[in-house]
Motif scaffolding. Structure first.
Motif, PDB file in Angstrom:
ATOM      1  N   THR A 197       0.935  -1.247   0.061  1.00  0.00           N
ATOM      2  CA  THR A 197      -0.055   0.193   0.207  1.00  0.00           C
ATOM      3  C   THR A 197       0.843   1.353   0.071  1.00  0.00           C
ATOM      4  O   THR A 197       1.640   1.224   0.797  1.00  0.00           O
ATOM      5  CB  THR A 197      -1.186   0.019   1.201  1.00  0.00           C
ATOM      6  OG1 THR A 197      -1.676  -1.082   1.114  1.00  0.00           O
ATOM      7  CG2 THR A 197      -1.900   1.272   1.124  1.00  0.00           C
ATOM      8  N   ALA A 213      -3.330   3.284  -2.126  1.00  0.00           N
ATOM      9  CA  ALA A 213      -4.039   2.255  -3.035  1.00  0.00           C
ATOM     10  C   ALA A 213      -2.950   1.127  -2.875  1.00  0.00           C
ATOM     11  O   ALA A 213      -1.690   1.232  -2.514  1.00  0.00           O
ATOM     12  CB  ALA A 213      -4.483   2.619  -4.184  1.00  0.00           C
ATOM     13  N   SER A 214      -3.524  -0.078  -3.032  1.00  0.00           N
ATOM     14  CA  SER A 214      -2.858  -1.380  -2.900  1.00  0.00           C
ATOM     15  C   SER A 214      -2.268  -1.963  -4.251  1.00  0.00           C
ATOM     16  O   SER A 214      -3.197  -1.895  -5.169  1.00  0.00           O
ATOM     17  CB  SER A 214      -3.445  -2.493  -2.014  1.00  0.00           C
ATOM     18  OG  SER A 214      -3.393  -1.719  -0.863  1.00  0.00           O
ATOM     19  N   SER A 262      -7.391   3.848   0.888  1.00  0.00           N
ATOM     20  CA  SER A 262      -7.446   4.312   2.035  1.00  0.00           C
ATOM     21  C   SER A 262      -7.140   5.602   1.976  1.00  0.00           C
ATOM     22  O   SER A 262      -6.663   6.209   1.090  1.00  0.00           O
ATOM     23  CB  SER A 262      -6.118   3.644   2.922  1.00  0.00           C
ATOM     24  OG  SER A 262      -6.398   2.274   2.891  1.00  0.00           O
ATOM     25  N   ASN A 273      -9.872   2.925   6.030  1.00  0.00           N
ATOM     26  CA  ASN A 273     -10.050   2.240   4.844  1.00  0.00           C
ATOM     27  C   ASN A 273     -11.390   2.215   4.169  1.00  0.00           C
ATOM     28  O   ASN A 273     -12.341   2.294   4.667  1.00  0.00           O
ATOM     29  CB  ASN A 273      -9.713   0.448   5.101  1.00  0.00           C
ATOM     30  CG  ASN A 273      -8.219   0.129   5.480  1.00  0.00           C
ATOM     31  OD1 ASN A 273      -7.287   0.809   5.113  1.00  0.00           O
ATOM     32  ND2 ASN A 273      -8.162  -0.608   6.577  1.00  0.00           N
ATOM     33  N   VAL A 274     -11.494   2.120   2.991  1.00  0.00           N
ATOM     34  CA  VAL A 274     -12.770   2.422   1.987  1.00  0.00           C
ATOM     35  C   VAL A 274     -12.903   1.309   1.039  1.00  0.00           C
ATOM     36  O   VAL A 274     -12.050   1.096   0.430  1.00  0.00           O
ATOM     37  CB  VAL A 274     -12.882   3.819   1.611  1.00  0.00           C
ATOM     38  CG1 VAL A 274     -14.316   3.986   0.897  1.00  0.00           C
ATOM     39  CG2 VAL A 274     -12.659   4.925   2.290  1.00  0.00           C
ATOM     40  N   ALA A 275     -14.142   0.819   1.179  1.00  0.00           N
ATOM     41  CA  ALA A 275     -14.483  -0.328   0.054  1.00  0.00           C
ATOM     42  C   ALA A 275     -15.449   0.036  -0.971  1.00  0.00           C
ATOM     43  O   ALA A 275     -16.402   0.565  -0.438  1.00  0.00           O
ATOM     44  CB  ALA A 275     -14.700  -1.653   0.666  1.00  0.00           C
ATOM     45  N   TRP A 276     -14.927   0.038  -2.263  1.00  0.00           N
ATOM     46  CA  TRP A 276     -15.974   0.370  -3.273  1.00  0.00           C
ATOM     47  C   TRP A 276     -16.495  -0.692  -4.185  1.00  0.00           C
ATOM     48  O   TRP A 276     -15.811  -1.543  -4.327  1.00  0.00           O
ATOM     49  CB  TRP A 276     -15.276   1.472  -4.096  1.00  0.00           C
ATOM     50  CG  TRP A 276     -15.965   1.885  -5.289  1.00  0.00           C
ATOM     51  CD1 TRP A 276     -17.442   2.147  -5.252  1.00  0.00           C
ATOM     52  CD2 TRP A 276     -15.581   2.089  -6.761  1.00  0.00           C
ATOM     53  NE1 TRP A 276     -17.632   2.386  -6.898  1.00  0.00           N
ATOM     54  CE2 TRP A 276     -16.842   2.614  -7.475  1.00  0.00           C
ATOM     55  CE3 TRP A 276     -14.399   2.150  -7.353  1.00  0.00           C
ATOM     56  CZ2 TRP A 276     -16.409   3.112  -8.786  1.00  0.00           C
ATOM     57  CZ3 TRP A 276     -14.054   2.337  -8.532  1.00  0.00           C
ATOM     58  CH2 TRP A 276     -15.183   2.823  -9.437  1.00  0.00           C
ATOM     59  N   ASP A 277     -17.776  -0.887  -3.939  1.00  0.00           N
ATOM     60  CA  ASP A 277     -18.383  -2.139  -4.808  1.00  0.00           C
ATOM     61  C   ASP A 277     -18.112  -2.032  -6.235  1.00  0.00           C
ATOM     62  O   ASP A 277     -18.379  -3.044  -7.054  1.00  0.00           O
ATOM     63  CB  ASP A 277     -19.827  -2.144  -4.444  1.00  0.00           C
ATOM     64  CG  ASP A 277     -20.499  -0.813  -4.881  1.00  0.00           C
ATOM     65  OD1 ASP A 277     -20.071  -0.050  -5.433  1.00  0.00           O
ATOM     66  OD2 ASP A 277     -21.821  -0.881  -4.540  1.00  0.00           O
ATOM     67  N   ASP A 334     -10.466  -1.263  -3.297  1.00  0.00           N
ATOM     68  CA  ASP A 334     -10.276  -0.677  -2.064  1.00  0.00           C
ATOM     69  C   ASP A 334      -9.037   0.314  -1.865  1.00  0.00           C
ATOM     70  O   ASP A 334      -8.206   0.249  -2.706  1.00  0.00           O
ATOM     71  CB  ASP A 334      -9.777  -2.008  -0.932  1.00  0.00           C
ATOM     72  CG  ASP A 334     -10.717  -2.948  -0.715  1.00  0.00           C
ATOM     73  OD1 ASP A 334     -11.744  -2.733  -0.508  1.00  0.00           O
ATOM     74  OD2 ASP A 334     -10.151  -4.135  -0.762  1.00  0.00           O
TER      75      ASP A 334
END
Length: 215
Positions: free
Chosen positions: A94, A182-183, A110, A147-151, A108
């Motif tokens: 990351t 980002a990762s 951050s 952390n944020v998850a986007w569908d 995902d």
């Protein structure tokens, strides 16, 4: 991919042997030998002056050797660093980034606030810079990564095609800036302007000092 480092490490000063030092040493030695060879027997070189010249010659010689040793040490350290960072190949890291990679299962990312804010909204744009999704109501904390998850869907819930997307934050009453992360997978190592960099999936690169997480 644009990578935004938190801080830029100072450039490492070059330790290469100055190109003139060895030449100066050889020239000085040649002049000293010529002086001794052609001295007037009736007026020999003053002993004190000769000792001073020898001391100067010795100093130049030691400087040449020291620079050679430093260059060798620098090469060894660079090799050691390359071998150490090669263990990151195949790992997911990351790093600071303004882009995220949307896959079949979403994406995902951050962020980290550098001050306080009353609200945080993530704005996701496509490659043309057109906003496709906003994620509102995110934590406004300034204590570490969020952390944020986007569908992977747009504002109407329609799935978007995989690929690269840009991410930015809209913060209300913010007292500081922010960084987004980002990762990516490390696929290889390369050198750029004398610096070793990690080549990331998707074509971007980063330095190991920018890594905030390894998976």
């Amino acid at each position: 991919m644009n990578l935004t480092p938190i801080a830029t490490a100072p450039a490492t000063p070059s330790m290469d042997t100055p190109p003139t030092m060895s030449n100066d040493y050889e020239s000085f030695l040649s002049l000293l030998v010529a002086q001794v060879s052609h001295q007037d027997p009736l007026k020999p070189i003053d002993g004190t002056e000769f000792v001073s010249q020898l001391a100067t010659l010795t100093g130049v010689e030691q400087s040449v050797k020291l620079n050679d040793q430093m260059q060798s040490l620098r090469t060894q350290l660079a090799l050691s660093a390359a071998l150490s960072e090669s263990s990151l190949i195949g790992r997911t890291v990351t790093v600071p980034s303004e882009e995220i990679e949307l896959g079949p299962d979403g994406a995902d990312f951050s962020y980290e606030l550098q001050g306080t804010a009353t609200s945080v909204t993530a704005i996701i744009r496509d490659a043309a810079g057109v906003p496709v999704r906003e994620i509102a109501g995110l934590p406004a904390t300034d204590r570490g990564l969020v952390n944020v998850a986007w569908d992977g869907a747009d504002a109407n819930g329609v799935p978007l095609p995989p690929g690269r997307y840009q991410v930015a934050l809209a913060t209300a009453d913010a007292t500081g800036g922010y960084n987004t992360y980002a990762s990516f997978e490390v696929i290889s190592l390369s050198f750029e302007n004398g610096e070793q960099r990690l080549d990331l999936s998707g074509g971007g690169s980063a330095m190991s000092t920018q890594i905030v997480r390894i998976e």
